[in-house]
Scaffold this motif. Structure first.
Motif, mmCIF file in Angstrom:
data_model
loop_
_atom_site.group_PDB
_atom_site.id
_atom_site.type_symbol
_atom_site.label_atom_id
_atom_site.label_comp_id
_atom_site.label_asym_id
_atom_site.label_seq_id
_atom_site.Cartn_x
_atom_site.Cartn_y
_atom_site.Cartn_z
ATOM 1 N N ASP A 102 49.820 32.556 41.977
ATOM 2 C CA ASP A 102 48.823 33.145 41.078
ATOM 3 C C ASP A 102 48.613 34.615 41.437
ATOM 4 N N PHE A 103 49.058 35.505 40.553
ATOM 5 C CA PHE A 103 48.910 36.946 40.773
ATOM 6 C C PHE A 103 47.790 37.534 39.919
ATOM 7 N N GLY A 104 47.082 36.699 39.161
ATOM 8 C CA GLY A 104 46.144 37.189 38.159
ATOM 9 C C GLY A 104 45.065 38.104 38.715
ATOM 10 N N SER A 105 44.469 37.720 39.833
ATOM 11 C CA SER A 105 43.375 38.525 40.384
ATOM 12 C C SER A 105 43.874 39.876 40.872
ATOM 13 N N ALA A 106 45.006 39.886 41.560
ATOM 14 C CA ALA A 106 45.560 41.147 42.053
ATOM 15 C C ALA A 106 45.918 42.068 40.896
ATOM 16 N N GLN A 107 46.519 41.513 39.852
ATOM 17 C CA GLN A 107 46.889 42.327 38.696
ATOM 18 C C GLN A 107 45.670 42.928 38.018
ATOM 19 N N ALA A 108 44.644 42.088 37.833
ATOM 20 C CA ALA A 108 43.459 42.544 37.114
ATOM 21 C C ALA A 108 42.766 43.689 37.841
ATOM 22 N N VAL A 109 42.618 43.569 39.151
ATOM 23 C CA VAL A 109 41.921 44.608 39.911
ATOM 24 C C VAL A 109 42.766 45.882 39.985
ATOM 25 N N THR A 110 44.060 45.747 40.251
ATOM 26 C CA THR A 110 44.897 46.948 40.355
ATOM 27 C C THR A 110 45.001 47.660 39.002
ATOM 28 N N ASN A 111 45.068 46.902 37.914
ATOM 29 C CA ASN A 111 45.090 47.534 36.583
ATOM 30 C C ASN A 111 43.789 48.274 36.312
ATOM 31 N N LEU A 112 42.669 47.682 36.727
ATOM 32 C CA LEU A 112 41.375 48.332 36.508
ATOM 33 C C LEU A 112 41.250 49.606 37.335
ATOM 34 N N LEU A 113 41.757 49.582 38.564
ATOM 35 C CA LEU A 113 41.648 50.756 39.441
ATOM 36 C C LEU A 113 42.504 51.925 38.962
ATOM 37 N N ALA A 114 43.379 51.679 38.010
ATOM 38 C CA ALA A 114 44.167 52.766 37.425
ATOM 39 C C ALA A 114 43.407 53.458 36.292
ATOM 40 N N LYS A 115 42.230 52.918 35.934
ATOM 41 C CA LYS A 115 41.421 53.487 34.855
ATOM 42 C C LYS A 115 40.314 54.375 35.428
ATOM 43 N N THR A 116 39.578 55.017 34.519
ATOM 44 C CA THR A 116 38.440 55.841 34.932
ATOM 45 C C THR A 116 37.134 55.340 34.325
ATOM 46 N N LYS A 117 37.187 54.318 33.491
ATOM 47 C CA LYS A 117 35.998 53.728 32.886
ATOM 48 C C LYS A 117 36.161 52.214 32.826
ATOM 49 N N ALA A 163 49.165 29.418 45.859
ATOM 50 C CA ALA A 163 49.172 30.688 46.590
ATOM 51 C C ALA A 163 48.520 31.736 45.703
ATOM 52 N N CYS A 164 47.390 32.242 46.147
ATOM 53 C CA CYS A 164 46.627 33.186 45.346
ATOM 54 C C CYS A 164 46.715 34.564 45.988
ATOM 55 N N PHE A 165 47.235 35.518 45.251
ATOM 56 C CA PHE A 165 47.405 36.875 45.755
ATOM 57 C C PHE A 165 46.242 37.742 45.269
ATOM 58 N N LEU A 166 45.553 38.338 46.226
ATOM 59 C CA LEU A 166 44.341 39.087 45.951
ATOM 60 C C LEU A 166 44.484 40.525 46.428
ATOM 61 N N VAL A 167 43.535 41.362 46.040
ATOM 62 C CA VAL A 167 43.345 42.657 46.685
ATOM 63 C C VAL A 167 41.864 42.790 46.977
ATOM 64 N N ASN A 221 45.081 32.095 50.354
ATOM 65 C CA ASN A 221 44.861 33.396 49.739
ATOM 66 C C ASN A 221 45.428 34.495 50.625
ATOM 67 N N VAL A 222 46.036 35.487 50.008
ATOM 68 C CA VAL A 222 46.661 36.590 50.742
ATOM 69 C C VAL A 222 46.193 37.907 50.144
ATOM 70 N N ALA A 223 45.733 38.834 51.010
ATOM 71 C CA ALA A 223 45.259 40.145 50.572
ATOM 72 C C ALA A 223 46.411 41.142 50.605
ATOM 73 N N LEU A 224 46.860 41.558 49.451
ATOM 74 C CA LEU A 224 48.070 42.372 49.374
ATOM 75 C C LEU A 224 47.893 43.784 49.912
ATOM 76 N N GLN A 225 46.669 44.316 49.924
ATOM 77 C CA GLN A 225 46.504 45.684 50.429
ATOM 78 C C GLN A 225 46.801 45.772 51.914
ATOM 79 N N LYS A 226 46.793 44.621 52.594
ATOM 80 C CA LYS A 226 47.122 44.611 54.015
ATOM 81 C C LYS A 226 48.644 44.658 54.244
ATOM 82 N N ILE A 227 49.408 44.364 53.197
ATOM 83 C CA ILE A 227 50.864 44.202 53.332
ATOM 84 C C ILE A 227 51.612 45.479 52.981
ATOM 85 N N GLY A 228 51.042 46.303 52.103
ATOM 86 C CA GLY A 228 51.790 47.453 51.611
ATOM 87 C C GLY A 228 52.937 46.988 50.735
#
Length: 369
Positions: free
Chosen positions: A36-51, A151-155, A171-178
């Motif tokens: 499951d990549f949904g949470s990681a995708q949603a947050v990273t996509n949002l962080l590319a925005k300004t609003k 397996a849930c991939f998070l940021v 659950n795995v936090a991808l920002q720790k992996i680079g």
């Protein structure tokens, strides 16, 4: 309202995988794993925005993986609530930073955003990912134990990898992996093995009447169970086997090296914790656990268990470690003890006399807990 598309890939080992029939060798465990990549995708996509909007933040916060993340952060930081998740995420998006308390570590996520996106793309497109993970865990897993896991991939958050309660999700936090793909494979193998251990524990205790052990037995059992579970998982996802480590893997290898150089001290530390848990009725189990099994003291007991698991593998074989999945965790220590008793001339670290005495007294509770 934004529609979040959760990239969820089902890999059923004994059915079809990527459009092709997958024949499971009899020696491999029967596993169905959902990525499951949904949470990681949603947050990273949002962080590319300004609003962002309240509706968008509500939808992202309610995603399964982000609910897991919020529960985890709240467990060690009471400010890490769902409201804080949304408020600090909005601040990060709209101002580029979080000025005050940042319990979800969005600033660290933002700094690693390009690497995270690269890694997610690899996970989405690399058909061999789950096979790479299975290659590590299969030799240490019983073939007759069916396992279903997510397996849930998070940021976000401070934890590298975690499970919560009896949920068969790791659950795995991808920002720790680079962008360290191979490091992620080994980390997922470690966390997936914990899920297999949980399934084995349920299998072992199914139908048993719940025991009500004295406090000193329960405390000692908790430490011994974690010694087995973390030590075995650290062997399954053994970062020292990576020949060309990325940045994350190099950090993990350095931790293996540090703990390897102080193995005897790690044994002495854990045995002191065990002695306190067993003999001191006022001992704080949470603090004993934190000393042995968290980064506060470099997870020293992970590496004591790892060394024990390596000895068992060398002298008894991987099949014995696989068999421990459905046995009482105390058996892990008893097998290790039997090996150094059988081979007194080998360089195998022995338990102290007090630890051996505790293990002997714990035998009466074996298979009851």
């Amino acid at each position: 309202m934004m529609k979040t598309v959760a990239f969820i890939l089902f890999l059923l080992v004994n059915l079809k995988s990527f459009g092709q029939e997958s024949k499971k060798p009899s020696s491999q465990p029967d596993m169905a794993i959902q990525l499951d990549f949904g949470s990681a995708q949603a947050v990273t996509n949002l962080l590319a925005k300004t609003k962002t909007t309240d509706a968008e933040l509500d939808e992202i916060a309610k995603l399964y993986g982000n609910q897991q993340l919020i529960r985890k952060v709240t467990s060690y930081n009471k400010t890490g609530t769902e409201a804080a998740f949304k408020q600090t995420l909005r601040e990060m998006v709209e101002t580029g930073t979080v000025k005050g308390n940042d319990p979800f570590e969005w600033k660290a996520v933002k700094a690693k955003l390009p690497e995270i996106k690269t890694l997610v793309r690899q996970l989405e497109t690399k058909a061999s990912f789950i096979e790479d993970v299975k290659a590590l865990i299969s030799p240490y897993s019983p073939a007759t134990l069916p396992v279903k896991a997510r397996a849930c991939f998070l940021v976000g958050g401070g934890a590298l990898g975690f499970t919560i309660g009896g949920d068969d999700t790791f659950n795995v936090a991808l920002q720790k992996i680079g962008d360290d793909y191979e490091g992620l494979v080994y980390l997922v193998a470690h966390e997936l093995y914990h899920t297999i251990q949980q399934v084995g524990e349920r299998h072992r205790t199914n139908g048993k009447t719940a025991a009500n052990p004295p406090k000193h037995i329960d405390n000692a059992y908790t430490l011994l169970a974690n010694l087995w579970s973390e030590g075995s998982a650290t062997l399954v996802g053994d970062f020292t086997k990576i020949k060309q480590p990325g940045g994350f893997s190099k950090e993990q290898q350095e931790q293996y090296d540090r703990n390897g150089q102080r193995s005897r001290q790690n044994f002495a530390l854990f045995e002191s914790l065990l002695f306190s848990a067993f003999h001191d009725s006022t001992a704080n189990l949470s603090e004993l656990y934190n000393i042995g099994f968290t980064v506060a003291f470099d997870e020293t007991s992970y590496f004591m268990g790892y060394r024990m698991a390596k000895v068992i593998e060398e002298y008894r074989g991987k099949d014995v470690l696989a068999g421990l999945i459905t046995k009482d965790p105390i058996e892990f220590c008893q097998i290790y003890r039997a090996i150094y008793t059988q081979f007194p001339d080998k360089n195998i670290i022995r338990f102290s006399g007090s630890t051996e005495a505790i293990l002997t007294r714990m035998e009466a509770w074996k298979d009851k807990l």
